[in-house]
Structures are given as structure tokens and as C-alpha cells.
Design an enzyme around this catalytic site. Structure first.
Site, PDB file in Angstrom:
ATOM      1  N   LYS A   1       3.495   2.089   2.451  1.00  0.00           N
ATOM      2  CA  LYS A   1       3.839   2.669   3.748  1.00  0.00           C
ATOM      3  C   LYS A   1       5.249   3.226   3.760  1.00  0.00           C
ATOM      4  CE  LYS A   1       3.126  -1.196   5.795  1.00  0.00           C
ATOM      5  NZ  LYS A   1       2.563  -1.904   4.657  1.00  0.00           N
TER       6      LYS A   1
ATOM      7  N   LYS B   1       3.693 -47.930  33.428  1.00  0.00           N
ATOM      8  CA  LYS B   1       3.365 -46.998  34.519  1.00  0.00           C
ATOM      9  C   LYS B   1       2.348 -47.606  35.483  1.00  0.00           C
ATOM     10  CE  LYS B   1       1.838 -43.900  31.664  1.00  0.00           C
ATOM     11  NZ  LYS B   1       2.145 -44.628  30.433  1.00  0.00           N
TER      12      LYS B   1
ATOM     13  N   GLY C   1       5.289 -41.393  31.294  1.00  0.00           N
ATOM     14  CA  GLY C   1       6.019 -42.221  30.336  1.00  0.00           C
ATOM     15  C   GLY C   1       5.104 -42.598  29.192  1.00  0.00           C
TER      16      GLY C   1
ATOM     17  N   ASP D   1       0.819  -1.199   0.000  1.00  0.00           N
ATOM     18  CA  ASP D   1       0.000   0.000   0.000  1.00  0.00           C
ATOM     19  C   ASP D   1       0.859   1.257   0.000  1.00  0.00           C
ATOM     20  OD1 ASP D   1      -2.272  -1.437  -0.090  1.00  0.00           O
ATOM     21  OD2 ASP D   1      -2.873  -1.150   1.991  1.00  0.00           O
TER      22      ASP D   1
ATOM     23  N   SER E   1       0.933 -38.122  30.421  1.00  0.00           N
ATOM     24  CA  SER E   1       1.281 -36.700  30.641  1.00  0.00           C
ATOM     25  C   SER E   1       2.524 -36.286  29.850  1.00  0.00           C
ATOM     26  CB  SER E   1       1.457 -36.402  32.135  1.00  0.00           C
ATOM     27  OG  SER E   1       2.276 -37.351  32.783  1.00  0.00           O
TER      28      SER E   1
END
Lengths: 632, 303
Positions: free
Chosen positions: A37, A473, A467, A35, A541
Site C-alpha cells: 500500500k 453486606k 463490597g 501488499d 456489584s
């Protein structure tokens, strides 16, 4: 010699006096790519004679090499300062430029138009008083025009000049200009921008930039620069109540204790009654100390050092405020958040928030809605992607003093920082405090955690098993619990699969759902620790951030991260639930280790070599570790 | 209700710089102020004295001495540190000295890289500084115009201009990992004119080289070079002559062009600058290579 000196002195003194009466306007230029600038800023600098001869010579050379104007001087190259920008002919980052006229000094931030660099545009806009928004007369209002207008309004810029550029390419046609103005106003009327001014111009031809041109006799308004020289923007907020965020405690010796900072709103005099937030202790201002001597009064914008008449506890991050008009203090509030990072924002994930001089942990608890910057429509969303804007609820680790952004920029704004990479991820403007923060107090219980733990004769804690799927686990956790139970300990196991059948059955496996999954489990584990239990949590997790969040909920000695570390090949070979096979076939999306990352713990209390030893041995290792800590 | 007080342009700049300096003192463990002895450093040091008054600035000054500075600069440096009672560290790249690196023998590029850029990196590493103030201004040069106030540097001191941290409002994110650092530019928004005005209004001492007087110079490749000591080899036909000159910027004397001038006082300097049609960096031989040279040098760790 003496005469010449005197003449120069007189002249310079007169000049300096004139300078002192000049004020400063900080503005940005923004708008879509191409444009014009950079060309406009180049034109402003060129026409106001801010470009030196040697810079002009360098520009000549650069224009021939990089220019897009067929060998003529390319003014855009004045501001596109990075090699990559010149090569690609685009603006990547904000460039700051300085010029002055007889009436004002100006700092211009030329901001990039590409959507991917919106964060750099916001950087420039956050310190501006006014925005010059360029629109290409041939293209009219584009997505970027709307995006930038929205961000400008969000950041509280109250003056927008719509510069309809490249009028030369549409034959300086009045109807083209008027059509664009009508279209823009229809959009901007729905934004909070009190002052919109539209000006037709040609930066390339210098038409209507610094002086009124001749090509648009139909235009009766001002040219751009005369407008910028005279527009009244709000002065510093000296009439508002005092806000003084403490940056640094100044203690040169035992006899002096001052608080250094910048007054961001209001004014202060010795003898003024003040309150220190968040502690809400009150005192009186004793002195306003500067190297140039004590002041009778200081106002918004000045950097000073205050001393108080009382020896009260004040530290960095506190806000000294007018005693009769204090900021709010809360740990939950609603804010607009602009996200600036490639990694999406997830509600529930922990971030650092910097408020003024205060750094605090916190999270976005809910995205109330996202804002479609094109239509301003509100849409639902579970995450914020790069350059998206959301209206969100936030919760902090502890209460902070703040004002609404509309009341005070400095005490109403914050940035979000990544805890691991330290990157600045986004920014926010506060709308209001959420009342529940003040009205729901933590209910103190007569029978507390220590009492419940004592009744059970044990030290409660969380054993967090993390894990890959199939690492073992749950098997190990189950054996550990058996051993503890046999020893007379009170335990409970929260298992990933089991919890998903009840508490978390509404959650899927997208990243944001996984974050929420862990948050609920961590909060449940905390309640069980409060009840005096030894809690075994068995969850994949996969993200460090969520495990860190879980850890932060309980005391430092109450959380043991146990990494059940089995190599992916081993887990995949075991595949007790047939999940790896499905994931490989692509019938399960976002499967950890296959199509979703697992971030290994960096500081786990215990690492179990689950590929090498049998579960019984591993469980014994866990119990031994608990013994060593006086838990079992 | 009295009238709103409007701070002047310079008062706003001063307050912004002080705010930045205090943020650094509060956020970092081991900051340092790069002190290059010139006018910008003079202003920066003055602002630091103001920012922490009545305390002393809670960081030392560091001068990276290339061993080719004007003698008057070194004398001024030592006097200034003594008068203000601030700690001054001087670092010289001894390896460079041992190799005999100098601008006359190795050219400006090698000299600057070894004695300035590499020396700076050595000093930052040796003392483990996690933040370093520099007096650079955005109006000086195109790549400077792009730089943040808190400018992140990787553990190898590199600047990544295409991936700078967003910097909003006056909230400066100073968080870094061990080994990384932040270069801080408290004078970012000052112009050359602001610097001189402030020096005048605040009566800040500057190196006498900024004031015109007769000095021995030779004209070499269109630049006036002052013969500051006997290390300068004269080319055939070169004969130092006394001319009224002064300097708009200061650095290594063989790389710093003088300008002909009779401006011997601050008002005269300010007047001369207002009439000038060339930028101050024009006198710096090291910037002339090509337009993007500063960006490249900065990426490699130059200030």
C-alpha cells in the site's frame, strides 16, 4: 515590473479558474500487510511529481537506514511517518497524503493492514469516497482483504478498486490475475459494494499505476491513476430532504439568534418550512447568514447559520429538517457496531453515544448476531471483542433524531465513548428504528410514586450495599432492615444469593452475565422505589459502571451507595461460605477479589469500615445517615 | 430538480474547518487559538471569523512569543488583533528570558524547547485551556500526516502517536478529564497551495515578509538569514548584503531561511510555488536534525 505582474496575474487567474473546476476525490488504500500500500502511494506521489527535492534527499537517507529495498529508494518510507513504523517496517496509523493531477485533487488515506490496527483503517475509510484494495498477486485474497472489504461496505463506500499488485513477481501472468479476480468477486458479490473494478499492476515497477505499462499487453482496461481521475462518485446529497444538525447557538446580542451548523443533506432557502427534531416544533427559515452576506440558497456540504421566523427553542444536538420529510425520532434502533477497544463490549453496560452533535447515554441491549468477516456467516455472541462487528439493538436514555446510514451518513452514524476513560470505543451505522420505541409509550398511572410514598408516610430510596464477598453486606443490610421495620417503615431487601435462586437463576458469573445480573436487580429496585418502598440491595456489584447505571435509574436523592469496605485479607479469613478457598484452588472462576477485579466506589454516600467495627455499629451508622437525609 | 451543485475543493475545505471550529466552541469550556502570525494562522483566523459570524470567535488568540520573531510579524500581529476586535494573549517564557536563552547562544534545539515548547506548556497551564487550535497541516511533515484532527494530550501535554483515538466521520470526541487537553487542527486537510489560493481568493492580509523585496541577509551554512536586529552576531567575514528575498514560512528570524525571489504579489507567489521543487519546511532550521525530530518534539508538547 508592471508587465511581469500582469503576466503572472493572468497566468494564475487562469490556473485558479482551472482549479475551481477540479473536484476532490478522497480515497483509502487498504489490504493486507506487505501488499504494498505505502509503496503504491509513494509511487503515485513520485510519478505525479508531488515529492520535493529536499524530501527526496531525506528519503534517500532514510532508505539506506530503514529501507527494505536494498538501498534503492523505498517509497513506503514516504508515508510511514512514525518512528515505530519505520523501525518495524509496518503501518500503524492512517497517513493522509495529498496530490493533484490536471483533472482532479486527491486526498489519500494510507491505512494499516494489521488486524490489530483495524480501527485506524476504519478511521480512514469513514471519510472516503472510494477504496483501493491491494492484493498481493502471489498470495491472492487473504483474511485482511475480506475484513477490509467488509468494513468498506459497512461504511457505505460504493466504489472499490481491487489493485492486484506485485504482478512482476508472477511474471505478469494473466491467469493469476483472473483467478484472483474470480475469487474476489465471489466474495464481494455477497457484500453491498455496487462498483468493483479490478486492475493488475506493479507499484514497485510503476507498471499500470500512472500510465499503462508494457509488460501486460493482454490488459485492455485503464491504469490505476487514469481510472481514479475519471471515476464518477456520488456528489453531495443535495437532492435529499434537508438535514441540518445544530452545532452551536449563535447569540451575539439580544437581537440575533441563529443556529450554526453544516447542511449534511438537501438544500435550504429562506421561506422553507422546517421542523426541529426531536421537539417536532415547526417554523420557517428566515435568513441564511454568512460573513460574506446572506445567501439565497445553501446546499449540502456548506457551513452556514440559519435564523427562523419563530422564537422556538432550539439547541445543540437538535436537527433542523425539511418539514415534509423528517428524520425518525426514537430511543431504540438496530445498528451495526464495530468494536475498537481492548475491553469487550457488554450488552447492558452504559456508554455515551455521540450522534452528530448530540451526546446521549445508552446501552447495547442485545447482540442479534456477530459477523464472521471471513465467511460473512452470522454467529451468536454475548460480547464484542476488539475488531469484531455485531448487529445490535441499542437503547438510549432519551429519543434522538436520525436516518438510516444508507440514507444519510451524517445522521445515521454514531460513536461509542467510555464514560470513565473517555476513549472512543467503537462506531455504529444505523439500520432502522425499532418500532416498539414509538409504539410502547410509558403508561402514565393515576396513582404515582409520590402518592404511594405519601400513603406509607416515607421517602422511598435504594440503599445499595456493595463490597467483597464476606465483607458483611447482607449482615449489615439485614440489621438495617430490622431497625427500619421496627420504626414502622416499609422495606424490602434484594439479596444477591437469593435473587440468583429465582429471577436470575439463568445467569452465570462471566462478566456479561454479571452485568445483566445487576441490570435486572437495579430495574427491580426501581420498581420497588416506585411502589414507595425503601429498598436494600446487597450485591457484590464489582463494576463501577453497573453501579452508576443503577444510580441513574432513580432520582439523585433516591440512591445511597454504601460501600461495605473490608480488606480482602479479612474477607478471605472470614470466608463464611468457603468460597475464597475454592477460588484459590481454582475451582471457582471469575471470583471477585481473586480472579476478577473489584472496582471500589469513588463517590459512595457512605463508607463502612467493615474490618474494624461490628455489624451492629455499622448498621447504626447507616440509620444515622438515613436520618440525616430525612428518610428515617 | 436542478443539477446537483458541486462545491469546489476550497469550499469543501472551508466548510470542514468551520465545522471543526464550531465543534470546539460547543464542546469545550475554555478553548484558545494558537496564533503564530504566519499564513496558516492568517487563514485559520479568517475561518474563525467566518465560523462564528455575526458573533466574534468565542475564544482568545494566544501568541507564544520567543522574543526572536521578525519585527514585522509583531507589528502585523497587533494590527490584526486590533482591526478584527479579537482578544490577543501574548505569552513569553520569562524564565527563559532571565536565563538569556536565544538561538545564537544556545542553538536552535534548546531555544525552541525553552522558548516555544516549554513556553506553550506554561501558557496552557496558566490559563487552564482545555483545547488549543493549531494551524498545522498534514502535508507539511510526515508525523503531522498521521495526526488526528482532535489530537489528545495527557495532563503533561504528551502526544501518544501509537495510541490515538479512532476518529470517524466528522464525529469528534472532545471528552477529557481535568488537566488533559485536545490540540485541534482545523487545517489538517489543506495543502500549502490551498492556503495561498484561499488567501488570494478571500483577500486575506498576510505579513509583508512573504513578499519579495530587498532585505539585508547573510548566507550562513547554506541558508540565507535576514539580519532583523542588532542581536545577530556577525561571524568574521560576514557582511549583510541587500538581496531580493522572501520567506515561505515564518518563525524566529535566526532560524528561518529566506529564499531568493522577486515574487512581490500573491499571483507571483502562487506561480513561484507551483514551480518550486523544494518543500516549505526546508527553510526551517529546526527541522533539520533528523526525520523523526518533529514526532519527538510533538510528543513533548510542541504543536
Amino acid at each position: 515590473m508592471q508587465d511581469r505582474f500582469t503576466a503572472a496575474t493572468q497566468e494564475v487567474l487562469a490556473y485558479l479558474h482551472e482549479q475551481e473546476n477540479k473536484d476532490l476525490l478522497r480515497f483509502i488504500t487498504c489490504g493486507s500487510v506487505d501488499d504494498g500500500k505505502s509503496t503504491l502511494i509513494g509511487r503515485l506521489l513520485y510519478d505525479s511529481k508531488q515529492i520535493f527535492e529536499d524530501q527526496l534527499a531525506a528519503l534517500d537517507k532514510d532508505s539506506a537506514r530503514w529501507g527494505t529495498t536494498g538501498g534503492a529508494i523505498d517509497l513506503a518510507l514516504l508515508t510511514d511517518g512514525l518512528q515505530a513504523e519505520r523501525e518495524q517496517g509496518i503501518t500503524i496509523d492512517v497517513a493522509y497524503r495529498f496530490f493533484a493531477t490536471d483533472r482532479r485533487k486527491f486526498i489519500v488515506a494510507d491505512t494499516p493492514g494489521h488486524e490489530q490496527y483495524t480501527r485506524n483503517m476504519a478511521t480512514g475509510a469513514s471519510t472516503a469516497d472510494l477504496a483501493v484494495l491491494l492484493v498481493d498477486a502471489r498470495k491472492g485474497v487473504l483474511t485482511q482483504t475480506r475484513r477490509h472489504s467488509y468494513i468498506v461496505s459497512l461504511l457505505g463506500i460504493r466504489h472499490v478498486v481491487v489493485a492486484v499488485n506485485k504482478m512482476d513477481l508472477v511474471g505478469y501472468d494473466r491467469s493469476v490475475f483472473e483467478r484472483i479476480v474470480a475469487e474476489y468477486r465471489a466474495f464481494a458479490d455477497r457484500l453491498d459494494i455496487p462498483h468493483v473494478t479490478c486492475i493488475p499492476l506493479s507499484a514497485l515497477a510503476g507498471e499500470n499505476v500512472t500510465t499503462p505499462g508494457t509488460a501486460m499487453p493482454w490488459w485492455e482496461g485503464p491504469a490505476l491513476l487514469p481510472f481514479l481521475e475519471t471515476v464518477e462518485v456520488a456528489a453531495a446529497r443535495t437532492q435529499a430532504p434537508l438535514r441540518f444538525p445544530v452545532q452551536w447557538v449563535n447569540r451575539p446580542n439580544q437581537d440575533f439568534r441563529g443556529f450554526s451548523g453544516t447542511i449534511v443533506a438537501g438544500r435550504v432557502r429562506p421561506g422553507d418550512a422546517v421542523a426541529v427534531l426531536p421537539s417536532a416544533r415547526t417554523s420557517t427559515v428566515a435568513r441564511i447568514v454568512t460573513m460574506d452576506g446572506d445567501l439565497e440558497e445553501a446546499v449540502a456540504g456548506q457551513a452556514v447559520t440559519l435564523t427562523l421566523t419563530d422564537e422556538i427553542d432550539v439547541s445543540r444536538g437538535d436537527v433542523i429538517a425539511a418539514a415534509g420529510a423528517r428524520p425518525e425520532v426514537a430511543d431504540q434502533f438496530a445498528a451495526h457496531v464495530v468494536w475498537m477497544n481492548d475491553h469487550a463490549m457488554m450488552p447492558g453496560r452504559g456508554y455515551l453515544l455521540q450522534f452528530g452533535t448530540h451526546l446521549v447515554g445508552g446501552q447495547i441491549t442485545e447482540i442479534k448476531h456477530k459477523v464472521n468477516v471471513n465467511t460473512l456467516e452470522h454467529t451468536a455472541g454475548k460480547r464484542l471483542e476488539l475488531n469484531e462487528v455485531g448487529f445490535c439493538n441499542l437503547a438510549l436514555d432519551h429519543p434522538v433524531p436520525f436516518d438510516a446510514y444508507a440514507e444519510c451518513r451524517e445522521t445515521g452514524s454514531f460513536i461509542l465513548i467510555d464514560r470513565v476513560t473517555n476513549a472512543t470505543l467503537g462506531c455504529g451505522t444505523i439500520t432502522f428504528a425499532l418500532r416498539r420505541a414509538q409504539n410502547i409509550h410509558w403508561q402514565p398511572m393515576t396513582v404515582d410514586k409520590a402518592a404511594r410514598a405519601a400513603a406509607k408516610g416515607q421517602k422511598p430510596c435504594i440503599l445499595w450495599f456493595t463490597g467483597l464477598s464476606g465483607a458483611g453486606k447482607s449482615t449489615v443490610a439485614n440489621l438495617v432492615e430490622k431497625k427500619l421495620h421496627a420504626g414502622g417503615y416499609h422495606t424490602y431487601t434484594l439479596d444477591g444469593d437469593n435473587v440468583r435462586h429465582g429471577l436470575n437463576k439463568d445467569l452465570g458469573f462471566t462478566e456479561e452475565d454479571r452485568v445483566e445480573n445487576i441490570r435486572r436487580v437495579a430495574e427491580t429496585a426501581r420498581l420497588f422505589v416506585d411502589a414507595g418502598l425503601i429498598v436494600l440491595v446487597s450485591f457484590i456489584s464489582p463494576f463501577r459502571e453497573e453501579r452508576r447505571m443503577a444510580r441513574s435509574l432513580v432520582g439523585a436523592d433516591e440512591f445511597l451507595e454504601v460501600w461495605v469496605d473490608a480488606p480482602l485479607e479479612v474477607c478471605e479469613q472470614r470466608d463464611p461460605k468457603g468460597l475464597y478457598a475454592k477460588a484459590r484452588k481454582g475451582t471457582i472462576a471469575n471470583f471477585t477479589g481473586i480472579s476478577s477485579p473489584y472496582e471500589p466506589p469513588e463517590n459512595a454516600e457512605l463508607v463502612l469500615a467493615a474490618g474494624e467495627h461490628d455489624p451492629e455499629t455499622l448498621a447504626d451508622q447507616v440509620v444515622a445517615a438515613l436520618k440525616a437525609r430525612g428518610i428515617a | 430538480m436542478s443539477d446537483p451543485v458541486r462545491l469546489t475543493h476550497l469550499q469543501r475545505l472551508e466548510a470542514e474547518s468551520i465545522h471543526i471550529m464550531r465543534e470546539v466552541a460547543a464542546q469545550f469550556r475554555n478553548p484558545v487559538m494558537l496564533y503564530s502570525i504566519g499564513k496558516d494562522s492568517a487563514v485559520m483566523l479568517h475561518l474563525a471569523m467566518k465560523a462564528f459570524h455575526p458573533s466574534k470567535p468565542p475564544f482568545p488568540l494566544l501568541h507564544v512569543d520567543t522574543t526572536w520573531k521578525f519585527r514585522e510579524m509583531i507589528a502585523f500581529r497587533d494590527a490584526r488583533a486590533r482591526d478584527l476586535g479579537v482578544d490577543l494573549l501574548v505569552h513569553i517564557n520569562e524564565e527563559g528570558v532571565a536565563q538569556g536563552i536565544g538561538p545564537f547562544t544556545h542553538g536552535s534545539a534548546v531555544h525552541t524547547d525553552v522558548m516555544k515548547t516549554q513556553a506553550l506548556r506554561q501558557a496552557l497551564d496558566r490559563y487552564g485551556f482545555d483545547a488549543a487550535f493549531g494551524g498545522a497541516r498534514r502535508d507539511e511533515e510526515k508525523s503531522r500526516a498521521k495526526e488526528r484532527i482532535f489530537s489528545f494530550r495527557s495532563a503533561s501535554h504528551r502526544w501518544d502517536p501509537k495510541n490515538q483515538r479512532p476518529e470517524l466521520w466528522n464525529l469528534y470526541n472532545g471528552r477529557i478529564h481535568k488537566g488533559e487537553s485536545i490540540r485541534v487542527f482545523p487545517l489538517s486537510n489543506w495543502t500549502e497551495q490551498d492556503i495561498w489560493q484561499y488567501i488570494y481568493l478571500e483577500n486575506i492580509p498576510v505579513v509583508p515578509l512573504y513578499f519579495a523585496k530587498p532585505r539585508p541577509v547573510v548566507e550562513r551554512d547554506g541558508t540565507l538569514i535576514m539580519v532583523d536586529d542588532e542581536r545577530m552576531p556577525l561571524r568574521p567575514g560576514e557582511e549583510p548584503e541587500m538581496r531580493w528575498v522572501r520567506f515561505r514560512t515564518l518563525g524566529c528570524y535566526p532560524l528561518t531561511g529566506a529564499v531568493e525571489s522577486t515574487a512581490a504579489s500573491l499571483p507571483e507567489i502562487i506561480r513561484e510555488m507551483l514551480l518550486s521543487r523544494t518543500s516549505e519546511r526546508q527553510g526551517r532550521v529546526i527541522d533539520h536534525d533528523q526525520s523523526a525530530s518533529m514526532e519527538r518534539k510533538k510528543q513533548e508538547g510542541y504543536f
